[in-house]
Design a protein around this motif. Structure first.
Motif, PDB file in Angstrom:
ATOM      1  N   THR A   1       0.820  -1.227   0.000  1.00 34.24           N
ATOM      2  CA  THR A   1       0.000   0.000   0.000  1.00 34.24           C
ATOM      3  C   THR A   1       0.848   1.268   0.000  1.00 34.24           C
ATOM      4  O   THR A   1       0.325   2.358  -0.174  1.00 34.24           O
ATOM      5  CB  THR A   1      -0.915   0.034   1.240  1.00 34.24           C
ATOM      6  N   ASN A   2       2.154   1.111   0.221  1.00 29.55           N
ATOM      7  CA  ASN A   2       3.138   2.194   0.282  1.00 29.55           C
ATOM      8  C   ASN A   2       2.993   3.059   1.524  1.00 29.55           C
ATOM      9  O   ASN A   2       3.977   3.418   2.144  1.00 29.55           O
ATOM     10  CB  ASN A   2       3.101   3.095  -0.960  1.00 29.55           C
TER      11      ASN A   2
ATOM     12  N   GLY B   1       2.401   1.657  -4.061  1.00 29.38           N
ATOM     13  CA  GLY B   1       2.707   0.323  -3.569  1.00 29.38           C
ATOM     14  C   GLY B   1       2.557  -0.702  -4.686  1.00 29.38           C
ATOM     15  O   GLY B   1       2.288  -0.369  -5.839  1.00 29.38           O
TER      16      GLY B   1
END
Length: 420
Positions: A80-81, A185
Motif C-alpha cells: 500500500t506504500n 505500492g
C-alpha cells in the motif's frame, strides 16, 4: 443453461479460494526485521553511550513489541506504500492501519473506527448526533488537538481536547516517494490474487462437474413406472442426464460419461501469471522457479543484486519511521510508564548487514561483473581496489584495467592476484 440462486450457489459450490501471493513476496523482500536491529538511544558526541538509558529503551521496545509492529508495517507498506502506526490507549498497543482506515487532510489525520461508545461519548450526543451503536466515528488528530467526529464529519459536542502528546501518537510511514500519498505500492498484487483465485474457482467448479463421471440414462423408467420422464439436463454430481427416445425403439441403457477436464492447463496458466509477476518484482530466478538450483558465489550475488537493491531502497524510509516513532515512545515512556529518565539523544538504528564476500577475489569478480552490466562504474572499481587518484575517469579506469592483466595484478593486493 440453468440459473442458480445465490442460496443454491452457496450450497453447491465450495467457498471461493482466497490464496494469496502477498505473504510469500513480503517474506522474500521485507527482511529488515528478520533479525533484531541494533538501536542506540543515547550517545554523546564523543561516542560514549548511556547503558542505563539504552537498556531501559530496549526493555520498553520489547514490551511494546516494536520489532513486530515495524515488521507488520513494513510488510503492509510494501503493497500500500503508506501505512499509519497508531498508539491505542484503549488496547495499550500500537496498531498498523492501511489507507482504507485513515485519510490525510489539511485539518489533520482522520482515523475511522467502529465504536460502541463510552458513556462520556453517549452523553455528548444530542438528538442530531445520535448514531446506531457500532457505527463509524472519526478520531481527528493534529499536533495541537484531538477531536471525535461523527459519520457526517461533524464535530461531536464536547469531543475536542488538547492533544496530550503534542504530536501525532504514532507515525505515518511512506515506503517510497510518491506524489500520491496513498499510492505507489505493489497494487498489482491484488489484481494477480484476484485472477489466480478466479482461476482456482473455475478449477473447483470444473472438478465438481467434470472431475467425476456423469450418469447418462436412456429410456430409464421414472418412479411411476412409465417411460415418459422429463428430459433432465441438470449436469452435476448426483444428477442424471435422462434421454428419452420419442419412438420408444431404443433399448434402455445406463452408462457413465467422464469428460476428462484438462486441469494441468489451468494450473500452468495460473503458475505462469504468478511467475511473471514475481520476476517483475526483482526476485532471482531460483526463487521464482523453485525447480532451478541456485548458483553460488559471484553468480549468486549477481542474481540477487536487484533484490538487494530493492531492499536497500527501503532503508531510508524505515530509518525515518523509526526515528519519529522513537520520539513518541519517549513521550509514552514518561507519561504512561513513568520512566522519565528515558531521554533520547542521537538516536541511531543499524540493520543486519548484507552478507559480504569473505574471499576478496570473489568480491573483485563481483564488482567487475557489476561494471560490465552497467550497475557500477569502472572508476568506482579501480578506486576500491587500487591506490589511484580520486579524479580518475571511467575511460582511464578501463584503459588501466585493459592495458594488461599483469599490470593490474601488480597493483592489486596479493591475495586476489590469481583472480585477475
Amino acid at each position: 443453461g440453468q440459473e442458480f440462486t445465490d442460496l443454491e450457489i452457496d450450497n453447491l459450490w465450495p467457498l471461493i479460494p482466497v490464496d494469496s501471493i502477498s505473504p510469500r513476496l513480503a517474506n522474500l523482500i521485507c527482511v529488515a526485521y528478520k533479525d533484531t536491529p541494533e538501536r542506540t538511544f543515547s550517545k554523546a558526541l564523543d561516542g560514549t553511550e548511556d547503558d542505563e538509558v539504552n537498556k531501559g529503551f530496549d526493555d520498553l521496545y520489547e514490551a511494546l513489541n516494536v520489532n513486530e509492529v515495524m515488521d507488520e508495517a513494513y510488510r503492509a507498506a510494501l503493497f500500500t506504500n503508506t501505512v499509519l502506526i497508531l498508539w491505542s490507549d484503549e488496547e495499550e498497543k500500537f496498531l498498523v492501519l492501511t489507507p482504507e482506515y485513515f485519510r490525510i487532510s489539511n485539518d489533520g489525520i482522520w482515523i475511522a473506527r467502529r465504536t460502541g461508545y463510552t458513556q462520556a461519548e453517549r452523553s455528548a450526543y444530542d438528538a442530531r448526533d445520535s448514531i446506531p451503536e457500532g457505527s463509524i466515528v472519526y478520531d481527528v488528530w493534529t499536533d495541537k488537538i484531538h477531536a471525535v467526529c461523527n459519520h457526517t464529519g461533524s464535530l461531536m459536542s464536547s469531543q475536542q481536547e488538547e492533544n496530550p502528546w503534542g504530536m501525532f501518537p504514532g507515525v505515518l510511514m511512506k515506503l517510497t516517494p510518491s506524489n500520491d500519498i496513498y499510492g505507489a505500492g505493489i497494487s498489482e498484487a491484488a489484481e494477480i490474487n484476484a485472477a489466480t483465485n478466479l482461476i482456482g474457482l473455475f478449477e473447483r467448479r470444473i472438478a465438481l462437474f467434470y472431475g467425476f463421471p456423469i450418469p447418462v440414462g436412456t429410456n430409464i423408467r421414472n418412479d411411476s413406472g412409465g417411460t415418459g420422464a422429463k428430459n433432465n439436463i441438470r449436469l452435476g454430481p448426483g444428477h442424471m442426464l435422462n434421454l428419452q427416445d420419442p419412438d420408444g425403439t431404443a433399448h434402455p441403457d445406463f452408462k457413465f460419461v467422464n469428460p476428462g477436464a484438462e486441469f494441468d492447463k489451468l494450473a500452468a496458466f495460473k503458475e505462469g501469471l504468478i511467475k511473471s509477476f514475481e520476476r517483475n518484482q526483482d526476485l532471482p530466478a531460483y526463487l521464482v522457479d523453485e525447480s532451478l538450483t541456485p548458483p553460488s558465489g559471484v553468480a549468486l550475488q549477481m542474481m540477487e543484486l536487484p533484490l538487494v537493491r530493492k531492499r536497500s531502497s527501503h532503508s531510508a524510509a524505515l530509518r525515518r519511521t523509526e526515528k519519529t516513532l522513537a520520539k513518541f515512545i519517549e513521550k509514552l515512556a514518561a507519561s504512561k510508564f513513568k520512566r522519565t529518565f528515558l531521554k533520547i539523544e542521537n538516536f541511531e538504528i543499524n540493520y543486519a548487514d548484507v552478507k559480504e564476500f569473505t574471499n576478496p577475489a570473489e568480491g573483485l569478480e563481483f564488482d567487475m561483473q557489476k561494471a560490465s552490466n552497467g550497475l557500477t562504474t569502472p572508476s568506482a572499481v579501480v578506486k576500491k581496489y587500487l591506490n589511484v587518484q580520486r579524479g580518475i575517469t571511467d575511460e582511464a579506469a578501463v584503459e588501466l584495467m585493459q592495458k594488461n592483466k599483469q599490470s593490474f595484478s601488480f597493483l592489486t593486493p596479493p591475495e586476489i592476484k590469481e583472480s585477475i
